[in-house]
Design a protein around this motif. Structure first.
Motif, PDB file in Angstrom:
ATOM      1  N   HIS A  51       0.847  -1.184   0.000  1.00 14.43           N
ATOM      2  CA  HIS A  51       0.000   0.000   0.000  1.00 14.43           C
ATOM      3  C   HIS A  51       0.891   1.245   0.000  1.00 14.43           C
ATOM      4  CE1 HIS A  51      -2.931   2.973   1.386  1.00 14.43           C
ATOM      5  NE2 HIS A  51      -3.855   2.126   0.950  1.00 14.43           N
ATOM      6  N   PRO A  52       0.552   2.237  -0.824  1.00 13.38           N
ATOM      7  CA  PRO A  52       1.460   3.384  -0.967  1.00 13.38           C
ATOM      8  C   PRO A  52       1.729   4.137   0.315  1.00 13.38           C
ATOM      9  CG  PRO A  52      -0.686   3.813  -1.979  1.00 13.38           C
ATOM     10  CD  PRO A  52      -0.636   2.365  -1.672  1.00 13.38           C
ATOM     11  N   SER A  53       0.814   4.132   1.253  1.00 11.08           N
ATOM     12  CA  SER A  53       1.006   4.940   2.455  1.00 11.08           C
ATOM     13  C   SER A  53       1.299   4.130   3.708  1.00 11.08           C
ATOM     14  CB  SER A  53      -0.252   5.792   2.704  1.00 11.08           C
ATOM     15  OG  SER A  53      -1.372   4.956   2.923  1.00 11.08           O
ATOM     16  N   MET A  54       1.261   2.803   3.605  1.00  9.64           N
ATOM     17  CA  MET A  54       1.482   1.976   4.786  1.00  9.64           C
ATOM     18  C   MET A  54       2.361   0.790   4.414  1.00  9.64           C
ATOM     19  SD  MET A  54      -2.353   1.952   6.442  1.00  9.64           S
ATOM     20  CE  MET A  54      -1.772   1.245   7.953  1.00  9.64           C
ATOM     21  N   ASP A  55       3.109   0.304   5.361  1.00  7.18           N
ATOM     22  CA  ASP A  55       3.988  -0.835   5.124  1.00  7.18           C
ATOM     23  C   ASP A  55       3.273  -2.150   5.435  1.00  7.18           C
ATOM     24  OD1 ASP A  55       6.020   0.803   4.339  1.00  7.18           O
ATOM     25  OD2 ASP A  55       6.878   0.963   6.362  1.00  7.18           O
ATOM     26  N   ILE A  56       2.054  -2.282   4.914  1.00  2.58           N
ATOM     27  CA  ILE A  56       1.290  -3.513   5.102  1.00  2.58           C
ATOM     28  C   ILE A  56       1.233  -4.241   3.768  1.00  2.58           C
ATOM     29  CG2 ILE A  56      -0.934  -4.514   5.717  1.00  2.58           C
ATOM     30  CD1 ILE A  56      -1.473  -2.107   7.449  1.00  2.58           C
ATOM     31  N   PRO A  57       1.767  -5.435   3.673  1.00  2.16           N
ATOM     32  CA  PRO A  57       1.728  -6.160   2.398  1.00  2.16           C
ATOM     33  C   PRO A  57       0.304  -6.575   2.058  1.00  2.16           C
ATOM     34  CG  PRO A  57       2.606  -7.550   4.135  1.00  2.16           C
ATOM     35  CD  PRO A  57       2.474  -6.179   4.719  1.00  2.16           C
ATOM     36  N   LEU A  58      -0.085  -6.386   0.804  1.00  7.05           N
ATOM     37  CA  LEU A  58      -1.404  -6.782   0.340  1.00  7.05           C
ATOM     38  C   LEU A  58      -1.372  -8.194  -0.199  1.00  7.05           C
ATOM     39  CD1 LEU A  58      -2.479  -3.529  -1.548  1.00  7.05           C
ATOM     40  CD2 LEU A  58      -2.939  -4.184   0.816  1.00  7.05           C
ATOM     41  N   LEU A  59      -2.464  -8.904  -0.002  1.00 10.71           N
ATOM     42  CA  LEU A  59      -2.545 -10.282  -0.474  1.00 10.71           C
ATOM     43  C   LEU A  59      -2.654 -10.304  -1.996  1.00 10.71           C
ATOM     44  CD1 LEU A  59      -2.681 -13.170   0.688  1.00 10.71           C
ATOM     45  CD2 LEU A  59      -5.170 -13.012   0.533  1.00 10.71           C
ATOM     46  N   ILE A  60      -1.822 -11.099  -2.627  1.00 11.04           N
ATOM     47  CA  ILE A  60      -1.839 -11.204  -4.083  1.00 11.04           C
ATOM     48  C   ILE A  60      -3.126 -11.894  -4.512  1.00 11.04           C
ATOM     49  CG2 ILE A  60      -0.673 -12.203  -6.091  1.00 11.04           C
ATOM     50  CD1 ILE A  60       1.930 -12.051  -4.480  1.00 11.04           C
ATOM     51  N   PRO A  61      -3.855 -11.338  -5.469  1.00 15.02           N
ATOM     52  CA  PRO A  61      -5.115 -11.969  -5.881  1.00 15.02           C
ATOM     53  C   PRO A  61      -4.896 -13.340  -6.518  1.00 15.02           C
ATOM     54  CG  PRO A  61      -4.515 -10.191  -7.386  1.00 15.02           C
ATOM     55  CD  PRO A  61      -3.572 -10.110  -6.226  1.00 15.02           C
ATOM     56  N   LYS A  62      -5.894 -14.194  -6.350  1.00 12.81           N
ATOM     57  CA  LYS A  62      -5.817 -15.542  -6.903  1.00 12.81           C
ATOM     58  C   LYS A  62      -6.010 -15.507  -8.420  1.00 12.81           C
ATOM     59  CE  LYS A  62      -7.581 -17.962  -2.815  1.00 12.81           C
ATOM     60  NZ  LYS A  62      -8.658 -18.850  -2.316  1.00 12.81           N
ATOM     61  N   GLU A  63      -5.386 -16.449  -9.080  1.00 10.92           N
ATOM     62  CA  GLU A  63      -5.568 -16.592 -10.525  1.00 10.92           C
ATOM     63  C   GLU A  63      -5.661 -18.087 -10.827  1.00 10.92           C
ATOM     64  OE1 GLU A  63      -3.202 -15.661 -14.685  1.00 10.92           O
ATOM     65  OE2 GLU A  63      -2.826 -14.431 -12.921  1.00 10.92           O
ATOM     66  N   LYS A  64      -6.846 -18.541 -11.203  1.00  8.28           N
ATOM     67  CA  LYS A  64      -7.037 -19.963 -11.433  1.00  8.28           C
ATOM     68  C   LYS A  64      -6.377 -20.389 -12.746  1.00  8.28           C
ATOM     69  CE  LYS A  64     -11.268 -20.768  -8.797  1.00  8.28           C
ATOM     70  NZ  LYS A  64     -12.641 -21.325  -8.831  1.00  8.28           N
ATOM     71  N   PRO A  65      -5.770 -21.571 -12.756  1.00  5.09           N
ATOM     72  CA  PRO A  65      -5.157 -22.080 -13.983  1.00  5.09           C
ATOM     73  C   PRO A  65      -6.230 -22.592 -14.945  1.00  5.09           C
ATOM     74  CG  PRO A  65      -5.005 -23.710 -12.253  1.00  5.09           C
ATOM     75  CD  PRO A  65      -5.623 -22.491 -11.626  1.00  5.09           C
ATOM     76  N   PRO A  66      -5.846 -22.934 -16.176  1.00  6.56           N
ATOM     77  CA  PRO A  66      -6.814 -23.560 -17.100  1.00  6.56           C
ATOM     78  C   PRO A  66      -7.349 -24.858 -16.514  1.00  6.56           C
ATOM     79  CG  PRO A  66      -4.823 -22.876 -18.252  1.00  6.56           C
ATOM     80  CD  PRO A  66      -4.541 -22.713 -16.792  1.00  6.56           C
ATOM     81  N   ILE A  67      -8.509 -25.269 -16.988  1.00  4.80           N
ATOM     82  CA  ILE A  67      -9.149 -26.479 -16.471  1.00  4.80           C
ATOM     83  C   ILE A  67      -8.259 -27.685 -16.680  1.00  4.80           C
ATOM     84  CG2 ILE A  67     -11.042 -28.103 -16.827  1.00  4.80           C
ATOM     85  CD1 ILE A  67     -12.894 -25.827 -17.214  1.00  4.80           C
TER      86      ILE A  67
END
Length: 356
Positions: free
Chosen positions: A225-241
């Motif tokens: 986050h630009p104003s805080m040193d809190i890491p954001l959770l990386i969004p999930k990305e599902k693989p192909p079926i």
């Protein structure tokens, strides 16, 4: 509404529960009596009147879910409260399918609705609950009364062994990793293999290179986050079926607890067909089958859908001959008998593990 009486307990059902109710009274050899009355006023308020004394008796209220689930719940609450104020000794709710069971987790600014329903039932006067295959077993903790969560898997396993030819050549399929435990339980009991479908359909290659996704997304290993040193959770990305497990040249049996929106089942069936499965069954405890589900099933690659009669679905069966029903009323009637006689319920839970 009807009530059925045997010795010192009453079996009451609301206006939506007749199919299961009739099965129960057949198993218990009971005689029907019209001892309660339910009507709906013009302004849609429900009124319940118990026309015979239930003082000092064990009352079992049977409830099944109709299309109007909110009316179903309200009618049950009023009936339970009427029995409570009529001095019934105990009031046991028999809900083969517990409504709002999918809303058992907090999502953003939502609410845990199944906890609310549980609190309302306890407040109305329930002293015991009999249900079947809760969507999450942890829902039992929402109640401050005893809950018996019966299982339909023995009936479905029996159907597989008796009604599916060459079931030894079958593989149990989980349509998503979330239902892998249920599939594993079926596979271990039938001594069969297991397959898991993972991922989701991807966009066509032409959609990815024609500029619609420009400018390209910047991938970073650690988003801050630009104003805080809190890491954001990386969004999930599902693989192909992908299908983890071999289904080629075999019978695929997809297992789950609820069939409502059948889109995911239809997509899973198409994937299994592409991987070589020559026959596809779908098995579940609760067949809600709402909206156009019968039509989608009829037009899909699914050969047969097997559900229990925890929820009435006679109309859906007329619309789609692929839908088959397994009767589970015998285990409900045995549970009622054991609770009334003060007998142990452990016999109904034999060979059931923590993951079942």
């Amino acid at each position: 509404m009807l009530t059925y009486r045997l010795f010192n307990y009453e079996l009451l059902s609301d206006t939506f529960a007749f199919p299961v109710h009739n099965k129960l009274i057949t198993a218990e050899e009971m005689e029907p009596r019209r001892d309660t009355h339910t009507d709906t006023h013009r302004h849609r308020e429900t009124r319940v009147q118990v026309q015979e004394s239930v003082r000092g008796k064990d009352v079992f209220v049977i409830q099944t879910v109709s299309k109007d689930v909110n009316t179903t719940i309200m009618e049950m609450l009023i009936l339970v409260y009427a029995c409570r104020t009529s001095c019934a000794r105990s009031i046991t709710g028999v809900l083969p399918y517990f409504p709002y069971s999918k809303q058992c987790k907090m999502r953003k600014r939502g609410s845990i609705v199944s906890k609310l329903i549980a609190s309302m039932m306890c407040k109305a006067g329930l002293t015991h609950l009999i249900t079947m295959d809760l969507h999450q077993k942890e829902i039992q903790g929402f109640f401050n009364i005893p809950v018996d969560n019966l299982r339909a898997s023995p009936f479905l396993l029996q159907y597989i062994q008796e009604e599916i030819p060459d079931y030894r050549n079958a593989v149990i399929v989980a349509k998503s990793p979330a239902s892998a435990k249920r599939a594993q339980s079926f596979a271990e009991r039938l001594r069969l293999g297991i397959a898991v479908i993972h991922g989701e359909a991807q966009d066509a290659e032409s959609d990815q290179v024609d500029g619609r996704h420009s400018p390209p997304t910047v991938k970073t290993s650690r988003a801050i986050h630009p104003s805080m040193d809190i890491p954001l959770l990386i969004p999930k990305e599902k693989p192909p079926i992908t299908v983890v497990g071999d289904v080629g040249g075999r019978i695929a049996i997809i297992v789950d607890d609820i069939i409502d929106d059948v889109d995911s089942f239809v997509a899973a069936a198409e994937t299994l067909k592409e991987r070589g499965a020559y026959k596809i069954y779908v098995m579940a405890t609760h067949g809600i089958l709402s909206l156009d589900a019968p039509r989608f099933i009829e037009e899909s690659a699914i050969d047969e859908v097997v559900v229990t009669n925890t929820i009435p679905h006679e109309l859906q069966k007329l619309q789609c001959p692929k839908i088959k029903t397994v009767d589970i009323s015998i285990i409900l009637s045995e549970a009622i008998r054991r609770i009334h006689n003060g007998e142990s319920m452990s016999y109904l839970f034999r060979n059931i593990g923590m993951d079942d």
